[in-house]
Design an enzyme around this catalytic site. Structure first.
Site, PDB file in Angstrom:
ATOM      1  N   GLY A  23       0.834  -1.197   0.000  1.00 15.62           N
ATOM      2  CA  GLY A  23       0.000   0.000   0.000  1.00 15.62           C
ATOM      3  C   GLY A  23       0.872   1.252   0.000  1.00 15.62           C
ATOM      4  O   GLY A  23       0.640   2.206  -0.739  1.00 15.62           O
ATOM      5  N   ARG A  27       7.337   1.410   1.164  1.00 10.70           N
ATOM      6  CA  ARG A  27       7.650  -0.025   1.201  1.00 10.70           C
ATOM      7  C   ARG A  27       8.146  -0.505  -0.157  1.00 10.70           C
ATOM      8  O   ARG A  27       8.984  -1.408  -0.229  1.00 10.70           O
ATOM      9  CB  ARG A  27       6.415  -0.832   1.605  1.00 10.70           C
ATOM     10  CG  ARG A  27       6.033  -0.649   3.030  1.00 10.70           C
ATOM     11  CD  ARG A  27       6.019  -1.982   3.778  1.00 10.70           C
ATOM     12  NE  ARG A  27       6.205  -1.733   5.198  1.00 10.70           N
ATOM     13  CZ  ARG A  27       5.223  -1.314   6.007  1.00 10.70           C
ATOM     14  NH1 ARG A  27       4.006  -1.158   5.550  1.00 10.70           N
ATOM     15  NH2 ARG A  27       5.475  -1.084   7.273  1.00 10.70           N
ATOM     16  N   ARG A  46       2.534  11.879  -8.252  1.00 10.18           N
ATOM     17  CA  ARG A  46       1.956  12.063  -6.911  1.00 10.18           C
ATOM     18  C   ARG A  46       2.671  11.203  -5.872  1.00 10.18           C
ATOM     19  O   ARG A  46       2.052  10.612  -4.975  1.00 10.18           O
ATOM     20  CB  ARG A  46       0.455  11.758  -6.915  1.00 10.18           C
ATOM     21  CG  ARG A  46      -0.353  12.900  -7.519  1.00 10.18           C
ATOM     22  CD  ARG A  46      -1.807  12.533  -7.702  1.00 10.18           C
ATOM     23  NE  ARG A  46      -2.009  11.775  -8.914  1.00 10.18           N
ATOM     24  CZ  ARG A  46      -2.127  12.288 -10.120  1.00 10.18           C
ATOM     25  NH1 ARG A  46      -2.089  13.550 -10.302  1.00 10.18           N
ATOM     26  NH2 ARG A  46      -2.297  11.540 -11.178  1.00 10.18           N
ATOM     27  N   ARG A  90      -0.491  -8.224  -4.147  1.00  7.04           N
ATOM     28  CA  ARG A  90      -0.545  -7.191  -3.108  1.00  7.04           C
ATOM     29  C   ARG A  90       0.132  -7.731  -1.854  1.00  7.04           C
ATOM     30  O   ARG A  90      -0.055  -8.895  -1.490  1.00  7.04           O
ATOM     31  CB  ARG A  90      -2.011  -6.830  -2.827  1.00  7.04           C
ATOM     32  CG  ARG A  90      -2.222  -6.090  -1.542  1.00  7.04           C
ATOM     33  CD  ARG A  90      -3.609  -5.497  -1.413  1.00  7.04           C
ATOM     34  NE  ARG A  90      -4.045  -5.413  -0.026  1.00  7.04           N
ATOM     35  CZ  ARG A  90      -3.562  -4.564   0.876  1.00  7.04           C
ATOM     36  NH1 ARG A  90      -2.620  -3.720   0.577  1.00  7.04           N
ATOM     37  NH2 ARG A  90      -4.028  -4.570   2.130  1.00  7.04           N
ATOM     38  N   SER A  93      -1.202  -5.002   4.999  1.00  2.00           N
ATOM     39  CA  SER A  93      -1.416  -5.326   6.411  1.00  2.00           C
ATOM     40  C   SER A  93      -2.912  -5.489   6.657  1.00  2.00           C
ATOM     41  O   SER A  93      -3.738  -5.069   5.851  1.00  2.00           O
ATOM     42  CB  SER A  93      -0.846  -4.230   7.315  1.00  2.00           C
ATOM     43  OG  SER A  93      -1.540  -3.031   7.101  1.00  2.00           O
ATOM     44  N   ASP A 208      -2.536  -5.465  13.549  1.00  2.00           N
ATOM     45  CA  ASP A 208      -3.262  -5.140  14.776  1.00  2.00           C
ATOM     46  C   ASP A 208      -4.393  -6.130  14.972  1.00  2.00           C
ATOM     47  O   ASP A 208      -4.784  -6.823  14.037  1.00  2.00           O
ATOM     48  CB  ASP A 208      -3.805  -3.699  14.747  1.00  2.00           C
ATOM     49  CG  ASP A 208      -4.517  -3.377  13.448  1.00  2.00           C
ATOM     50  OD1 ASP A 208      -3.836  -2.969  12.485  1.00  2.00           O
ATOM     51  OD2 ASP A 208      -5.736  -3.563  13.376  1.00  2.00           O
ATOM     52  N   ARG A 221       7.026  -4.129  12.769  1.00  2.00           N
ATOM     53  CA  ARG A 221       6.207  -4.256  11.576  1.00  2.00           C
ATOM     54  C   ARG A 221       7.110  -4.397  10.343  1.00  2.00           C
ATOM     55  O   ARG A 221       6.848  -5.185   9.456  1.00  2.00           O
ATOM     56  CB  ARG A 221       5.318  -3.025  11.448  1.00  2.00           C
ATOM     57  CG  ARG A 221       4.066  -3.258  10.680  1.00  2.00           C
ATOM     58  CD  ARG A 221       2.960  -2.321  11.046  1.00  2.00           C
ATOM     59  NE  ARG A 221       3.340  -0.926  10.957  1.00  2.00           N
ATOM     60  CZ  ARG A 221       3.024  -0.024  11.869  1.00  2.00           C
ATOM     61  NH1 ARG A 221       2.357  -0.350  12.947  1.00  2.00           N
ATOM     62  NH2 ARG A 221       3.383   1.223  11.720  1.00  2.00           N
TER      63      ARG A 221
HETATM   64  N1  HPA Z   1      -8.951  -2.037   9.316  1.00  2.44           N
HETATM   65  C1  HPA Z   1      -8.811  -1.891   8.004  1.00  2.44           C
HETATM   66  N2  HPA Z   1      -7.661  -2.077   7.375  1.00  2.44           N
HETATM   67  C2  HPA Z   1      -6.589  -2.406   8.104  1.00  2.44           C
HETATM   68  C3  HPA Z   1      -6.674  -2.578   9.479  1.00  2.44           C
HETATM   69  C4  HPA Z   1      -7.911  -2.385  10.106  1.00  2.44           C
HETATM   70  O1  HPA Z   1      -8.047  -2.517  11.337  1.00  2.44           O
HETATM   71  N3  HPA Z   1      -5.438  -2.907   9.925  1.00  2.44           N
HETATM   72  C5  HPA Z   1      -4.628  -2.936   8.849  1.00  2.44           C
HETATM   73  N4  HPA Z   1      -5.325  -2.652   7.739  1.00  2.44           N
END
Ligand code: HPA
Length: 236
Positions: A23, A27, A46, A90, A93, A208, A221
């Site tokens: 994303g 990275r 951009r 892709r 996370s 998370d 991370r």
């Molecule tokens: N919500 C949506 N997208 C995410 C999250 C989340 O908690 N964590 C990492 N990508």
């Protein structure tokens, strides 16, 4: 029609057949700096950085997708349609809905559920669940075995909303459809692949937990992301 509105590359040959898409464009730069040789920067429109280089003998492009389905929808469409890209993996996370997923686990997305209208609006599918490409997923599984990384093949939730007022709603998707984690991009990527007869897959590191509310530090991370990048690179 190149260059395209969001990717400023004059020569299609500068883009590899396989693109890894984190994303965050930083990275993409990290992968280019740490894993690739003979790197050429190919996109900076951009600040959505893209680089092409070699992983061993394999030519690969890495490019940020931005966050959310509209953003990955634009970049992946242009890559597939106008730059002759065949495969997009892709690497992102996700937040865990399931207590069985721990921080830093790597999820291999088999299917993405979404309430998004992306696929329907595009005219490609009215289904709420879209699949990753099976042959890419098999390659990712073999690569993970080779370098001893455990993958968790799963259905995930592609959500349009990061900040929910009702923090319980995501769990409906877990209970009803079995989506074990949430992110914001796969469904649009899979829709584009389906629309254009190309291949897409997705690896996600758990950053998370929506169950325990633990979160990762940025250093940890980065290390966990490195593992996922290696799986993706070794699958090419
Ligand atoms: N919500 C949506 N997208 C995410 C999250 C989340 O908690 N964590 C990492 N990508």
């Amino acid at each position: 029609m190149i260059p395209t509105p969001h990717i400023e590359v004059e020569d299609k040959n500068l883009i590899a057949k396989t693109v890894l898409m984190p994303g965050d464009p930083l990275r993409a730069k990290y992968i280019a700096d740490n894993f690739l040789t003979k790197v050429v920067q190919i996109n900076n429109v951009r600040n959505m950085w893209g680089f092409t280089g070699y992983f061993g003998k394999k030519k690969v492009t890495v490019m940020g997708s931005g966050m959310g389905m509209p953003s990955i929808g634009i970049y992946s469409y242009e890559l597939f349609k106008f730059y002759d890209v065949e495969n997009i993996i892709r690497i992102g996370s996700c937040g865990a809905y399931s207590k069985d997923l721990n921080l830093y686990d790597v999820v291999l997305v088999e299917q993405a559920f979404s309430e998004s209208s992306y696929a329907k609006t595009m005219g490609v599918s009215s289904r709420k669940i879209l699949s990753a490409n099976k042959s890419l997923n098999n390659r990712l599984k073999r690569a993970a075995e080779k370098i001893n990384v455990t993958l968790h093949p799963s259905m995930i939730h592609s959500s349009d909303v990061f900040y929910r007022l009702d923090t319980e709603t995501g769990f409906d998707v877990y209970e009803k459809y079995g989506a074990v984690a949430v992110e914001m991009e796969s469904f649009a990527l899979f829709a584009n692949a389906k629309a254009l007869n190309k291949k897409a897959a997705c690896l996600l590191t758990v950053s998370d937990s929506l169950v325990t509310h633990e979160a990762t530090s940025s250093q940890e991370r980065q290390e966990a992301f490195t593992k996922m990048m290696e799986v993706a690179l070794n699958s090419i």
